[in-house]
Enzyme design. Sequence first.
Site, PDB file in Angstrom:
ATOM      1  N   THR A   1       0.876  -1.179   0.000  1.00 38.17           N
ATOM      2  CA  THR A   1       0.000   0.000   0.000  1.00 38.17           C
ATOM      3  C   THR A   1       0.914   1.231   0.000  1.00 38.17           C
ATOM      4  OG1 THR A   1      -0.182  -0.179   2.428  1.00 38.17           O
ATOM      5  CG2 THR A   1      -2.004  -1.031   1.143  1.00 38.17           C
ATOM      6  N   CYS A  19       7.195   1.906   6.313  1.00 37.52           N
ATOM      7  CA  CYS A  19       5.959   2.226   7.038  1.00 37.52           C
ATOM      8  C   CYS A  19       5.861   3.671   7.497  1.00 37.52           C
ATOM      9  CB  CYS A  19       5.812   1.290   8.232  1.00 37.52           C
ATOM     10  SG  CYS A  19       5.545  -0.407   7.721  1.00 37.52           S
ATOM     11  N   ASN A  30       1.670   4.068  14.401  1.00 39.04           N
ATOM     12  CA  ASN A  30       2.878   4.404  13.635  1.00 39.04           C
ATOM     13  C   ASN A  30       3.192   5.892  13.719  1.00 39.04           C
ATOM     14  OD1 ASN A  30       3.576   1.876  12.920  1.00 39.04           O
ATOM     15  ND2 ASN A  30       3.148   2.077  10.734  1.00 39.04           N
TER      16      ASN A  30
HETATM   17  P1  NAD Z   1       6.112  -5.980   0.252  1.00 35.68           P
HETATM   18  O1  NAD Z   1       6.188  -5.057  -0.904  1.00 35.68           O
HETATM   19  O2  NAD Z   1       7.376  -6.486   0.868  1.00 35.68           O
HETATM   20  O3  NAD Z   1       5.255  -7.290  -0.146  1.00 35.68           O
HETATM   21  C1  NAD Z   1       4.068  -7.246  -0.824  1.00 35.68           C
HETATM   22  C2  NAD Z   1       3.974  -8.466  -1.746  1.00 35.68           C
HETATM   23  O4  NAD Z   1       2.677  -8.494  -2.360  1.00 35.68           O
HETATM   24  C3  NAD Z   1       4.979  -8.463  -2.877  1.00 35.68           C
HETATM   25  O5  NAD Z   1       5.739  -9.659  -2.826  1.00 35.68           O
HETATM   26  C4  NAD Z   1       4.107  -8.414  -4.148  1.00 35.68           C
HETATM   27  O6  NAD Z   1       4.656  -9.125  -5.250  1.00 35.68           O
HETATM   28  C5  NAD Z   1       2.824  -9.048  -3.664  1.00 35.68           C
HETATM   29  N1  NAD Z   1       1.629  -8.791  -4.463  1.00 35.68           N
HETATM   30  C6  NAD Z   1       1.238  -7.656  -5.092  1.00 35.68           C
HETATM   31  N2  NAD Z   1       0.029  -7.827  -5.678  1.00 35.68           N
HETATM   32  C7  NAD Z   1      -0.359  -9.101  -5.409  1.00 35.68           C
HETATM   33  C8  NAD Z   1      -1.527  -9.875  -5.709  1.00 35.68           C
HETATM   34  N3  NAD Z   1      -2.537  -9.360  -6.395  1.00 35.68           N
HETATM   35  N4  NAD Z   1      -1.580 -11.139  -5.254  1.00 35.68           N
HETATM   36  C9  NAD Z   1      -0.571 -11.671  -4.536  1.00 35.68           C
HETATM   37  N5  NAD Z   1       0.548 -10.995  -4.214  1.00 35.68           N
HETATM   38  C10 NAD Z   1       0.655  -9.721  -4.649  1.00 35.68           C
HETATM   39  O7  NAD Z   1       5.224  -5.244   1.348  1.00 35.68           O
HETATM   40  P2  NAD Z   1       5.290  -5.401   2.951  1.00 35.68           P
HETATM   41  O8  NAD Z   1       6.440  -4.623   3.494  1.00 35.68           O
HETATM   42  O9  NAD Z   1       5.154  -6.834   3.308  1.00 35.68           O
HETATM   43  O10 NAD Z   1       3.978  -4.613   3.374  1.00 35.68           O
HETATM   44  C11 NAD Z   1       2.695  -5.127   3.110  1.00 35.68           C
HETATM   45  C12 NAD Z   1       1.680  -4.290   3.868  1.00 35.68           C
HETATM   46  O11 NAD Z   1       1.901  -4.418   5.279  1.00 35.68           O
HETATM   47  C13 NAD Z   1       1.746  -2.793   3.588  1.00 35.68           C
HETATM   48  O12 NAD Z   1       0.462  -2.272   3.646  1.00 35.68           O
HETATM   49  C14 NAD Z   1       2.570  -2.252   4.751  1.00 35.68           C
HETATM   50  O13 NAD Z   1       2.278  -0.900   5.017  1.00 35.68           O
HETATM   51  C15 NAD Z   1       2.105  -3.136   5.881  1.00 35.68           C
HETATM   52  N6  NAD Z   1       3.076  -3.295   6.963  1.00 35.68           N
HETATM   53  C16 NAD Z   1       4.395  -3.445   6.699  1.00 35.68           C
HETATM   54  C17 NAD Z   1       5.292  -3.652   7.740  1.00 35.68           C
HETATM   55  C18 NAD Z   1       6.765  -3.805   7.454  1.00 35.68           C
HETATM   56  O14 NAD Z   1       7.554  -3.723   8.394  1.00 35.68           O
HETATM   57  N7  NAD Z   1       7.174  -4.031   6.208  1.00 35.68           N
HETATM   58  C19 NAD Z   1       4.838  -3.711   9.058  1.00 35.68           C
HETATM   59  C20 NAD Z   1       3.464  -3.594   9.313  1.00 35.68           C
HETATM   60  C21 NAD Z   1       2.591  -3.386   8.251  1.00 35.68           C
END
Ligand code: NAD
Length: 447
Positions: A87, A264, A212
């Site tokens: 996101t 984040c 956050n």
């Molecule tokens: P990321 O970019 O590492 O991973 C997201 C994954 O989703 C990617 O591998 C991408 O290929 C996949 N993807 C995209 N479209 C897809 C679909 N239609 N079907 C299946 N897979 C698909 O992101 P992240 O860091 O894991 O963050 C994910 C969410 O969690 C975000 O909203 C982020 O704000 C939130 N978040 C992240 C953290 C963190 O520390 N990274 C902590 C808490 C919350």
Amino acid sequence: MRKIAMLGVGYVGLVSGTGLADFGNEVICVDIDAEKIRKLKQDVLPIYEPGLLELVQKNVAQGRLSFTTDLKHSIQNSEVIFLALPTPSGPKGEVDLSYVFNAVDTIARVINGFKVIVTKSTVAVGTGDKIRDHLLAQGVSEEMFDVVSNPEFLREGSAVGDFMRPDRVVIGSRSEKALEIMKEIYRSLYLIETPIVATDIHTAEMIKYASNAFLATKISFINEIANICEKVDADVQVVAKAMGLDGRISNKFLHAGPGFGGSCFPKDTLALTKIAEGVGLHATIVEAVIEVNRLQKLRVVDKLLALLPDLKDKVIGILGLAFKPNTDDVRDAPALTVIEEILARGGRIQAYDPEAMDEMRKHFPDIKYVASSYDVMKEADALIILTEWNEFRGMNIDYIKSLMKNPILIDTRNIFDPETVMEKGFRYDCIGRKIENRARITGEQKR
Ligand code: NAD
């Protein structure tokens, strides 16, 4: 035990999917990135996260965890569908929900029975309602699904521990049935008496942004205090320690440094200002937090310029590229700003990070990446420490000096003792600690 599809195997999806499998659920992790899935099937993690590989291997071996690119199969064979999708910030700073709604479209097309659809991604307040409306508009009947908000609070670098032993689990739902299913999924956490905050969807979505933004506020606050400390000859580390001993304040997130980064805080603080704007409000504090953070990253460059005014053709060593230790994530890392500013002034970079160099190469393919920490210092005109990896803490200061062309050290993580380093003949600066004859930093107000 429930059958779960985890959409997205990024930092959150892979850790959450594996953790939920370890809690006894049957989890199929699915991603549209075939390369990530190929690696996972070969026991290779697509991200660096301590302790995760062992947990993945254990749960795969015990038959509760699998990986695929087949969205249709995963959705149809699961009762609960977690969305752990990106996101990112949209063009105006608002949260871009296109990945989430692409996945919701897929669910609408292939849904074959009752599903609980869970947003684990950080999404704008009201997204749960929009997902519901979207599914109804696509002809999916109300009895076929419930939408739940279950925000994730894990930290990269300690994600496994955070997921397995969270401070709380937040579940936003308007359906008792969905709430019960979610509680069952997290049943293992009852044994360690994890508080479950069951609330409505809007409140759950808001909890994530508020949490956050508050943590980001602590960081910008202590950075602002650090900058004042430098001018009034006070020591921010002692200030932070004494503040942190007050139970109302706590010592967490009170480390002065080069500004917050990562996937984040930068995007979530920005998104919160847009959420406020959308309802006719001004998130004054959060906007100040963002501005202080922008200036803090530039302040690192100001500190360098104060000691080395002309960067043209100068070699600047950068130690640490990830936004924090124990991760390979460079999203919005201070290193991005610092490298860009140095290159813009004609400087040359040689950089090292234990895990994040491949990620940084995607942003700066042409800077020099070296094989070890000490290689960064060779013939360098200045050295900047941007990430406090443990292996940097024990470095031999005499040896560093012997390798450098010019012993200038900007220690943005305050890992060295200023007196010791300066006694060795370094021109040194750090963040908010007392040092003799700190070079005057000018221009910071104008940026
Ligand atoms: P990321 O970019 O590492 O991973 C997201 C994954 O989703 C990617 O591998 C991408 O290929 C996949 N993807 C995209 N479209 C897809 C679909 N239609 N079907 C299946 N897979 C698909 O992101 P992240 O860091 O894991 O963050 C994910 C969410 O969690 C975000 O909203 C982020 O704000 C939130 N978040 C992240 C953290 C963190 O520390 N990274 C902590 C808490 C919350």
